[in-house]
Structure formats: C-alpha cells, structure tokens
Design an enzyme around this catalytic site. Structure first.
Site, PDB file in Angstrom:
ATOM      1  N   GLU A 246       0.930  -1.204  -0.007  1.00 52.36           N
ATOM      2  CA  GLU A 246       0.016  -0.043  -0.097  1.00 52.36           C
ATOM      3  C   GLU A 246       0.931   1.187   0.066  1.00 52.36           C
ATOM      4  O   GLU A 246       0.498   2.142  -0.611  1.00 52.36           O
ATOM      5  CB  GLU A 246      -0.972   0.127   1.355  1.00 52.36           C
ATOM      6  CG  GLU A 246      -1.874   1.171   1.301  1.00 52.36           C
ATOM      7  CD  GLU A 246      -1.525   2.162   2.099  1.00 52.36           C
ATOM      8  OE1 GLU A 246      -2.300   3.295   1.791  1.00 52.36           O
ATOM      9  OE2 GLU A 246      -0.494   2.345   2.412  1.00 52.36           O
ATOM     10  N   HIS A 349       4.414   7.132  10.000  1.00 55.11           N
ATOM     11  CA  HIS A 349       5.464   6.978   9.041  1.00 55.11           C
ATOM     12  C   HIS A 349       6.859   7.493   9.774  1.00 55.11           C
ATOM     13  O   HIS A 349       7.620   8.081   9.136  1.00 55.11           O
ATOM     14  CB  HIS A 349       5.292   7.887   7.922  1.00 55.11           C
ATOM     15  CG  HIS A 349       4.267   7.290   6.975  1.00 55.11           C
ATOM     16  ND1 HIS A 349       4.003   7.822   5.661  1.00 55.11           N
ATOM     17  CD2 HIS A 349       3.516   6.291   7.144  1.00 55.11           C
ATOM     18  CE1 HIS A 349       2.967   7.015   5.224  1.00 55.11           C
ATOM     19  NE2 HIS A 349       2.744   5.994   5.924  1.00 55.11           N
TER      20      HIS A 349
END
Length: 913
Positions: A246, A349
């Site tokens: 993804e 992230h």
C-alpha cells in the site's frame, strides 16, 4: 422644528410604561417559538441603564468565569471520553468465539519485531510468511462448517493517480511481481457475492508500522480466528486481503481488484488504515452512494464513531495522503467504508510507530466494531441487491461515541430549507408586527425596528469576522516572528495564541457598542437580539451549504434548532432567554458537538503539519481550526457584556493571560515546536538521502557526477532550527540545486511542489559503491506520421523513479504502461518543459528486468541523430545492506535530539535519448 431636549423626552416616553412599544399581548406564538422575545422593562431611563445589575450574576468576572468553566468542563469531558476504551480481553477469561485483544497484541508484537517491512524487503517477506502460517493454523483449528481457503497472489500492472487537489498533478505507478495474501471464507452452499476487508502489512522506510497498518492486519487475523470458532450463516463470502505494498502508492490493492479471480463478485468492502497510532477508529468516508452501508455500521457497531465531515475534508484532497479505499472505489467500482485511526499522528511514518503507542483496549474496541459490522454485512440482503439504497448519500455523525445520528441527504435538504424558511418568515413577521399600527416608524433607542435588527445582524457578523480574523493575524505574526508551529508539541498554546485574543477583541467590540450604539436599549433586549441575529446568520450559512449539497450543513442546523426548541419550551411558561444560565442551556448541544469536533480536528491536523511540506502555512490552518469553536460558542454568551458590570476587569485579565502566554511561547521552551521526549514523540521530521548522481551526454559519456547527503525537512520551519542548534554541523551544508529532470533529484514520490529542492540542503558524502539502475535503449523504430518508438529494458533495486522531459519539437504521445496515456506531473517554475513521473517497484530479485516502450511524435526538423527526450533514473535502496551508509549514520548522530529522520541511499543517472 423640535429642540434636542424635546427629542430626548419623546425617546424616554417611548420606553415608559404608558408608551411601551412591545406589550406582552402583542408577541406572536411563532415569534416566541423562535426567539422567546422578552418584554421591554416598564421603567424610566435611569432604571433601564441600571438593569444590568439585576442579572443573575451581576459581577461580570464571575459570569465570565462561569462561562469559561462551562466550556472547560465540556472539553475535559470530551478528552476523558475519547481516551476511554473497553477492557481488553484475555485468552484465559474469554470464549473462543470472542474477539480477544491479547491474541491481536501477540500478532502485533511478532510482526513489528520483523522491523520496517518495505515492499520487496526480507522483513516484508517474513511478515507474509507469518500471516500465512497464522491463516493455516486458523484453518486447521476451525470449528465452523464455512470453508476457509487462501491464495498467494503475485501481480504486475500499472495505473495513473491524480493528486491535483494537493498541487501534485497526475503520475503513473507501475509494479511487477508484488504479492497479496487473500483469504476467503465461504458458506458450504455456493454464493455469488462477496464482501472484502482489507489491510496492508508493509511500511514506509525505517518505520515499524505498528499503527500503520500492522494493528489492522492483526485485528483481521483475530476476527478470522474468532469466526472460525463458531457456526454462523452467510449470505455472502468474506474476502480477507492482506496486501504487501500500500505504501507503494496503493499498488497491490490495484493488483488484487483488477486481476484476482475472487475480486469480481465483491459487492462491498471495508478498508482499514491509519493516520496515527491508537485511539478510536473512525469511519471517515463511505460510498460512493449506497447509504445502506453506513446504516449497517450504525446498527451493528457497539462503539460507533463516524462523521461525514471527515469524508468531505478527506475527499477535497487537502490531506496529503490516500488509502486503498480510492482504488477499490475507482477501479473496482464498488462501494465501501473507510476506517482509520487518527490519534497520535506524530508517530505516523516514523521510527516511533511502535506497539507501545497503541493503548490497551484500542484493538479490542476496533475488533468488536469491525467483527460486528462484518457479520451484519454477511447477513444483509443489501449487499447483493441494495435496491433503492443503491443511490443517495447519508448525513451521519456521532456524539463522542454515545450515539449516532444519521438521515438521508434528501431528508436533510428538506429539513434544512424548512428551517431556513421558518427562521426568515419568523423574523419578517416579528418586524412587521413590531412596526405595524399607529407606531409604524416607532424608534427603540435611536433606531427603527428594522434598522435595529439590521444593525444587530451586522454586529454579530462582525463578531464572526473578528473570531476568524484575529487568529489569522496572530498566525501571520507567529510566522513572521519565527515562531511557526509553536503549538506543535504544546497544543495548549492555541489558547493564548488564537482563542483568547479572538475572545478579548470581541469583548472590547461589544463593550464599545454597549457604551455607544446600544446605550439606550435595555440589556435584556440586546441579549435576545444577539441570539436572533446569530440564528439569522446561521440560517444563511445553512442555506448556502445546502445549496452546494454539503452534508456537513447539519452543523449550522444544530446551531439553529437547539436554541429554537428551547425557546419554544420557555415561551410555553412565559420565561425569557436573557440570562447566562439560559444561554448555557441553549448552547449546550451545538457547543458540545462543535467542541468535540474541534478537539478531533486539532489532534488530527496538528501532527499533519509536521509533514505537510515547506510550502504549506500551518499556522493559518490551525488558527482557522481554533477559531471555529469560538465562532460557534461565543455569540451565545457575548450578551453578558451588556447585562453585567466591570467588563474592563475581564479585558485586562484576559490581556494579561495572553501576554504571559505569548511571552512563554517566545522566551521559554514551551514555545519550541518539537520535543525529544520519547513519551511526546513529536520531533521535527526530515529525510536524509545519500545519493550519487551521474549526468550523461547524448553519447552516454559521463559529463558530471557528484555525491551528497540530501537533507529534506518536511515542515514550514525548514532547516532554521537545525542551523541555529548545530551551526558547526550545518556549516558543511550547501543549498541544493535544481538542475536536471525534475530538478535532477532522486525524489521517491512526486512531492517537488511541496518540498522544493531549492529550499533543501546537501551535506558532503562519499560516492556510493552500490549497483546503479541499468537502462538500455534496445531499439529506436520509426513509425508512421512522424512517430518514433523507443524500446527500453531496465533493472535495478526494488524501487525506481523515472523522470522524463520532452525536448523541443518532441511530444510523448503514448507508452506501454499504466493507462498508456502520458500525464504530465506538476513542477515548479525553474522547470518549463513538460515532465512526466513514473513510480516503479518490484518484489523480485535485484536483477528483475522491466521492458517498456515510449512513442514520440517528432518534428520533421529533427534529424535521426538528434536527442528527443531527457530521462532520469533514480534507484532507491529503501531496505537491505545498501540502505544506510556510514556517512548517513555519522550525520544522523549529529542531528538534534528533537529531530527524527528516515534514511536511505539512492543513485541518479540522467540520459539523452
């Protein structure tokens, strides 16, 4: 001609007992339902001016304190509520059919222990093997008659994505030999429809990815185990998709939905993702259309949390990210529900996305919600044939998880327009009634009835303008003074930076009106007029939002209906809406909802400002979000300025608090944006890329080469704090250049407009001893109509980005990947020639070869020996032994403690063809 003294006497007599212009028997029922208009006091001018002392709380400081505590208690309750979770279940105390967080936690620890799971990496493959092993175990231990089977899909393909709304344009994504784990649960009797539930177990570089998105995959594994332990009937198949790429900008979800044989019967999907770690999972977009989906969620989820506002915000493209929802919707043409965690976006992230940031009970809550929704969909006849529910949309929102409100958008349109007409008819009727009869042009104070109402509408609108203008001005001052993002770690700074200044200026504004414009109007009358004008304006906002078909129009509807319903109740008992207590009661529902929404927006948007790029002004956005609850809440209470004494004391006290807060922001660590504490996890984000560049001539000779560590800060503050904190380290840095295709820089994503290369820096570094992208022009073939086909083959690391620039007289007309139609990417002013961006990835061995063609329309003026295009090839080492070099490690150790950097190596080669 009357003398001034005579005019004054007439004006006073108008307020006297014999000349009261608004006796109680003249109030209409409709008027009372809308605004509960109180009768004007029957007293002389001297008593009228003293009316403010007879209010419930005559002391303004006490009233202001009560109002402040009223809102503070609501915020405290909201904070407590959204940080509450169900008790996590353990294996020992649970039934085998229950969702058990202990099992999901065990999976989470195992998967995150593999480390960052970038597509194509060894750890990504280990996660794949772990999930397959768990699926096999679940299948072996299954007690259900439903059939469980799985497939490992290997997929290749390409497609085009647009990020035009965030200023990035369109680019092409190409993938080869990527992998999906697909599990199918089907009833013994064959059915022709399926429901998909999706997660991704890959991560971005350097991130353990506990929140994004391993937790979701672990929840899916535990749901699959729980379902395998019970008998339940199904009308549709369940498809569990664990996708491996993804973060490669949605590649493997595209490979599944466009190529896998189990994809065709899918009629609906649930997508699980994250923009943070932990917290309540939230339904933030649904559809397209198919309102039965959100109905199923509302009826089944034990802990519902959803808002159509999230859908409208996300689908504007203002948020710099996307989910697999988009792929299933656009390429599968199926409706779905997008569910994500949004809390603690600081770790999203980054290296800090670890299991410890996922609160106990968080996975229990999500697992029970999603399991219940999945079972509800598995029994729903709407999946195969939604009937009339195939079309239309729903307005939906929850009150901090207590209950959901949902109704069709067509009903919302009727309700909104009815409310709008009702408010304006009521206003018109009251004005006509007050201005009718013998006293057609009767003055109240210095104004006619119409003039008075018009003036109050202008005053309340000015209040709104102040509420938004003052925070925006403060935001600009914050940016200009070098203190941008002072609220990033210490979120409470928004109070004295944005909220209190707006409140104080509005108090000053209304205090001046009290002493001048409205000095001859009874204070209780002014309070009612403010509420009327506020509803008048919200009705206008309601009409505009309804006209543009915004489902978030339910917010102004709340601001109108709740006070109006209370006015109706009070009018039945002859009570008057002019006290502080009444205004708190009238404003409770809209204020509570707006404060909960503002709270959610703050915890979601503030962390995003740390990765929004150097071209975004975060202070303006956060100032606007901070102003939003002030615009809604303040007009309900600003009337206390007219009914209470000693307003000056409030102004001075508020000003003192603002000054102390601003001084703390500028002269103490409380104003520093970032934190080095592991518990806060709010560092400045940066990217360090050790790159080695080679620029080739048309004869492939190397004409220039260099090596550097490319330092890219990811927020508005850029490098200034790094430079100030570590001048001896930063003295080695040089401003980066923009001197090639797409600035001649190894961008991994097409973020040039957000992260301008000219505002980044290069640190000296050694050449990279790594394999480079190997590209060969296999054939140059002349076609018809001045078309020339160039055929290439290329090999390199698992992630390669390709940049193409047309040279004068040449147009790229077609290529052999994606949609076959070249789409230009957006660039920055130094780049004037049409440029294209291709993102390529593979999960095969390093020598995996990719073959592709370009078809060019070439001007007849160009000879066969001319160069037609310029191409750059960046090979990114996002994992493995070549990812982190000694130079990167050395620079990382010199970074400030409050900075968190992700690192990799990259080669860049530029050619003429």
């Amino acid at each position: 001609m009357d003398s001034p003294g005579e005019n004054t006497d007439i004006r006073r007599r108008h307020f006297g007992e014999e000349n009261d212009p608004l006796p109680s028997d003249r109030n209409s029922d409709l008027d009372g339902q809308l605004h509960g208009l109180s009768n004007l006091p029957r007293n002389d001018d001297r008593r009228m001016r003293g009316a403010e002392s007879s209010a419930t709380f005559s002391n303004a400081s006490f009233a202001f304190l009560v109002i402040g505590l009223f809102h503070l208690l609501m915020v405290a309750f909201i904070h407590h509520r959204v940080n509450s979770y169900p008790m996590p279940k353990s294996v020992a105390l649970s039934k085998s059919t229950d969702f058990v967080e202990e099992n999901a936690r065990r999976h989470l620890d195992s998967i995150t222990n593999f480390g960052p799971r970038v597509s194509g990496s060894v750890s990504n493959r280990k996660a794949e093997e772990y999930i397959i092993e768990q699926v096999k175990h679940i299948k072996r231990e299954s007690r259900t008659s439903n059939i469980i089977e799985y497939d490992l899909q290997i997929t290749s393909g390409g497609f085009t994505l647009d990020f035009i709304n965030v200023g990035l344009g369109e680019f092409t994504s190409v993938y080869q030999d990527l992998r999906n784990i697909v599990v199918k649960v089907s009833p013994p009797k064959n059915v022709s429809s399926s429901i998909l539930i999706n997660c991704h177990y890959d991560t971005v570089v350097d991130s353990p990815g506990a929140g994004d998105d391993a937790a979701s995959c672990c929840v899916m594994l535990e749901i699959l185990r729980a379902l395998s332990q019970t008998e339940f009937s199904l009308k549709h198949n369940f498809i569990f998709l664990f996708n491996s790429a993804e973060e490669n900008i949605l590649q493997t979800s595209h490979g599944f939905i466009t190529q896998h044989p189990w994809a065709a019967p899918i009629k609906a999907f649930i997508n699980l993702d994250s923009a943070g770690a932990g917290g309540w999972e939230m339904v933030f977009q649904t559809g397209p259309d198919h309102p039965w989906l959100i109905k199923a969620y509302i009826e089944s989820a034990p802990y519902p949390h959803a808002s159509v506002i999230g859908q409208e915000i996300f689908q504007t493209g203002l948020i710099p990210s996307d989910t697999d929802f988009r792929i299933f919707r656009d390429y599968g043409n199926i409706p779905g529900i997008d569910i994500a965690h949004i809390k603690n976006g600081y770790v999203y992230h980054t290296k800090n996305d670890k299991p410890r940031f996922i609160q106990p009970g968080c996975m229990q809550r999500g697992g029970e919600n999603i399991k219940a929704l999945l079972l509800a969909l598995g029994q729903s006849s709407k999946v195969a044939d939604p009937g009339e529910d195939k079309h239309g949309t729903m307005v939906f929102y929850d009150f901090v998880g207590f209950f959901m409100v949902a109704y069709p958008s067509r009903l919302a349109t009727i309700l909104n327009w009815t409310t709008f007409v009702y408010v304006y008819v009521a206003f018109l009727k009251r004005i006509l009634k007050e201005s009718s009869g013998v006293q057609n042009y009767l003055c109240i104070g210095d104004y006619s009835v119409i003039g008075q109402m018009g003036l109050m509408v202008v005053c309340v609108f000015t209040t709104w303008i102040i509420c938004i203008t003052v925070p925006l001005v403060m935001a600009q001052l914050l940016t200009l003074s070098g203190r941008s993002m002072a609220y990033y770690t210490h979120n409470l700074n928004v109070i004295w930076l944005f909220i209190l200044p707006a409140v104080m200026i509005n108090i000053i504004f209304h205090y001046s009106l009290k002493k001048t414009t409205f000095k001859n109007i009874p204070s209780t009358k002014i309070v009612v007029m403010i509420q009327d004008a506020n509803m008048f304006l919200w009705s206008l906002v309601l009409a505009v939002m309804t006209y543009f078909e915004l489902m978030s129009a339910f917010m102004p509807l709340l601001c109108i209906l709740c006070p109006a319903l209370l006015y109706t109740f009070l009018s039945m008992f002859g009570l008057k809406p002019s006290s502080v207590v009444f205004n708190m009661i009238a404003s409770f529902v809209p204020s509570f909802y707006i404060l909960s929404l503002a709270y959610a927006l703050q915890i979601f948007l503030v962390p995003i400002m740390g990765r929004a790029g150097m071209e975004t002004d975060p202070d303006l956005l956060i100032a606007a979000v901070s102003a939003f609850p002030v615009i809604v809440c303040l007009p309900y209470h600003i009337g206390f300025v007219y009914t209470h004494r000693q307003i000056g004391r409030i102004i001075y006290t508020t000003f003192a608090v603002i000054i102390l807060g601003v001084l703390a922001v500028f002269f103490t660590p409380a104003g520093f944006p970032y934190s080095s504490k592991s518990t806060d996890a709010s560092p400045q984000r940066a990217i360090l890329v050790h790159f080695d560049r080679r620029f080739h001539s048309s004869t492939t000779d190397i004409i220039r080469k260099d090596s550097s560590i490319w330092y890219k800060p990811l927020d508005k503050n850029g490098a200034k704090f790094f430079e100030h904190n570590s001048p001896e380290v930063f003295a080695q840095a040089q401003k980066a250049s923009c001197d090639g295709v797409y600035c001649g820089r190894p961008y991994l994503y097409p973020f040039l407009p957000l992260v301008d290369a000219r505002k980044t820096f290069d640190f000296p570094a050694s050449p990279l001893p790594v394999p480079r992208v190997d590209v060969k022009l296999v054939e140059s073939q002349v076609m018809h109509n001045s078309i020339r086909r160039l055929s290439f083959n290329m090999s390199g690391p698992s992630h390669v980005t390709i940049f193409i620039t047309e040279l004068p007289g040449v147009t790229v007309k077609k290529w052999s990947f994606g949609h076959n139609v070249p789409i230009q990417i957006l660039t920055i002013p130094p780049i004037h020639l049409p440029t294209f961006f291709i993102y390529y990835s593979h999960a095969g061995p390093p020598n995996t070869t990719w073959e592709f063609d370009l078809e060019l329309q070439v001007s007849n003026d160009l000879s066969d020996n001319s160069s037609f295009i310029k191409m750059g090839f960046a090979g990114h080492y996002l994992h493995g032994p070549n990812q982190v070099t000694r130079d990167l490690q050395k620079l990382e150790h010199q970074l400030p403690r409050w900075m968190s950097a992700v690192m990799w190596s990259a080669t860049y080669d530029e050619y003429f063809f």
